[in-house]
Design an enzyme around this catalytic site. Structure first.
Site, PDB file in Angstrom:
ATOM      1  N   ASP A 177      -2.480  -0.947  10.695  1.00 51.70           N
ATOM      2  CA  ASP A 177      -2.680  -1.130   9.228  1.00 51.70           C
ATOM      3  C   ASP A 177      -3.549  -2.216   8.781  1.00 51.70           C
ATOM      4  O   ASP A 177      -3.872  -2.506   7.683  1.00 51.70           O
ATOM      5  CB  ASP A 177      -1.348  -0.800   8.524  1.00 51.70           C
ATOM      6  CG  ASP A 177      -0.895   0.248   8.305  1.00 51.70           C
ATOM      7  OD1 ASP A 177      -1.547   1.568   9.146  1.00 51.70           O
ATOM      8  OD2 ASP A 177       0.269   0.632   7.900  1.00 51.70           O
ATOM      9  N   LYS A 213       0.700  -1.319   0.108  1.00 51.04           N
ATOM     10  CA  LYS A 213      -0.110   0.011  -0.015  1.00 51.04           C
ATOM     11  C   LYS A 213       0.776   1.342  -0.020  1.00 51.04           C
ATOM     12  O   LYS A 213       2.016   1.135   0.315  1.00 51.04           O
ATOM     13  CB  LYS A 213      -1.015  -0.080   1.246  1.00 51.04           C
ATOM     14  CG  LYS A 213      -0.150  -0.032   2.556  1.00 51.04           C
ATOM     15  CD  LYS A 213       0.341   1.377   3.220  1.00 51.04           C
ATOM     16  CE  LYS A 213       0.810   1.234   4.509  1.00 51.04           C
ATOM     17  NZ  LYS A 213       1.805   2.676   4.886  1.00 51.04           N
TER      18      LYS A 213
END
Length: 296
Positions: free
Chosen positions: A146, A21
């Site tokens: 996350d 990401k």
């Protein structure tokens, strides 16, 4: 995510993507009473992935079958994720776990969190646990801030410590990502006295109009000269940005040709890195959908 399946055969090994990401911006807007920092950010996936190999076991043992340099097995997020799912679901099954690493450790690309999320999502299917996305995200939140966005698999606006998620449809740039030869300690940069901790909150509309920055960028650039040099290497092609708390630096490009030109110059200068496409849906979710569609 709540779709159920029969537990996989104990001898069958399968492989699953764990995507990178980038943070399209990252603000620290204050400290919470629990001592954690309140954040605003946008997560977007890349089509660059680690690969997680899983083999279910019928004896309840959870183990990794290949070492990860510098990471003891008891601290390995993949092992911890499997054990959290085993405990949370009550299953008696176990798993052999192996990860082929493409994403750098300490690079801000979310590799460890993504690997853990892939273990949760894939073993939920392979073990036939039948837990929904919210339950898996709660388990993931105990492993790292996350992890929930990787579990849910949608590009997202995030607040809280990164776990309060609102799905977003974003533009899909081609990203040039440079990998400096260092690992940035997230704990150290969060504790840095020079870190800005009172950024004004912005809205999604502000972000879409070009608002937002990474509050960790000046800290990381000052403390890690090689990261500063990565910014310089990309600056001639646009506006580079830090992802997460570093160390990787990326440039969002409108097209593949532009991205390849920037990467060619950086590669010629000796930089490690890659070109990847931005995604709004995780490759892991695509894989899960394909598995259920095929009935495997």
């Amino acid at each position: 995510m709540a779709r159920t399946s029969e537990p996989a055969a104990a001898s069958a090994e399968t492989h699953w993507p764990a995507p990178a990401k980038v943070n399209r911006f990252l603000h620290v807007i204050g400290r919470r009473r629990d001592g954690y920092h309140a954040l605003q950010t946008v997560f977007q996936f890349l089509d660059r992935c680690d690969t997680v190999h899983l083999r279910p076991r019928d004896d309840g043992v959870i183990q990794r079958t290949a070492p990860v340099p510098g990471v003891p097995e008891e601290d390995d997020l993949c092992v911890r994720a499997a054990r959290a799912l085993q405990s949370g679901s009550g299953t008696r099954l176990g798993a052999d776990i192996r990860v082929d690493k493409e994403l750098p450790i300490g690079g801000g690309l979310g590799g460890g969190s993504s690997d853990a999320a892939t273990v949760l999502v894939a073993l939920n299917h392979l073990w036939g646990c039948g837990l929904g996305a919210s339950a898996l995200a709660r388990l993931g939140g105990g492993l790292g801030a996350d992890v929930p966005v990787f579990v849910r698999g949608q590009a997202a606006w995030a607040e809280g410590v990164g776990e309060v998620l609102q799905p977003l449809e974003l533009d899909r740039p081609w990203f040039v990502v440079l990998i400096p030869g260092c690992q940035v300690s997230t704990a150290d940069v969060f504790q840095a006295p020079e870190l800005t901790r009172n950024s004004a909150p912005i809205t999604i509309a502000d972000f879409r109009c070009g608002g937002g920055r990474n509050d960790f960028e000046p800290v990381v650039r000052a403390r890690y000269p090689v990261v500063a040099r990565a910014f310089e290497a990309l600056a001639g092609h646009g506006r580079p940005q830090l992802t997460g708390t570093g160390a990787c630096v990326y440039l969002a490009c409108r097209g593949w040709v532009e991205a390849e030109a920037a990467w060619r110059d950086c590669r010629a200068a000796g930089w490690r890195g890659f070109v990847a496409r931005g995604l709004n849906r995780s490759p892991l979710q695509e894989r899960i959908d394909a598995v259920f569609a095929s009935g495997v």
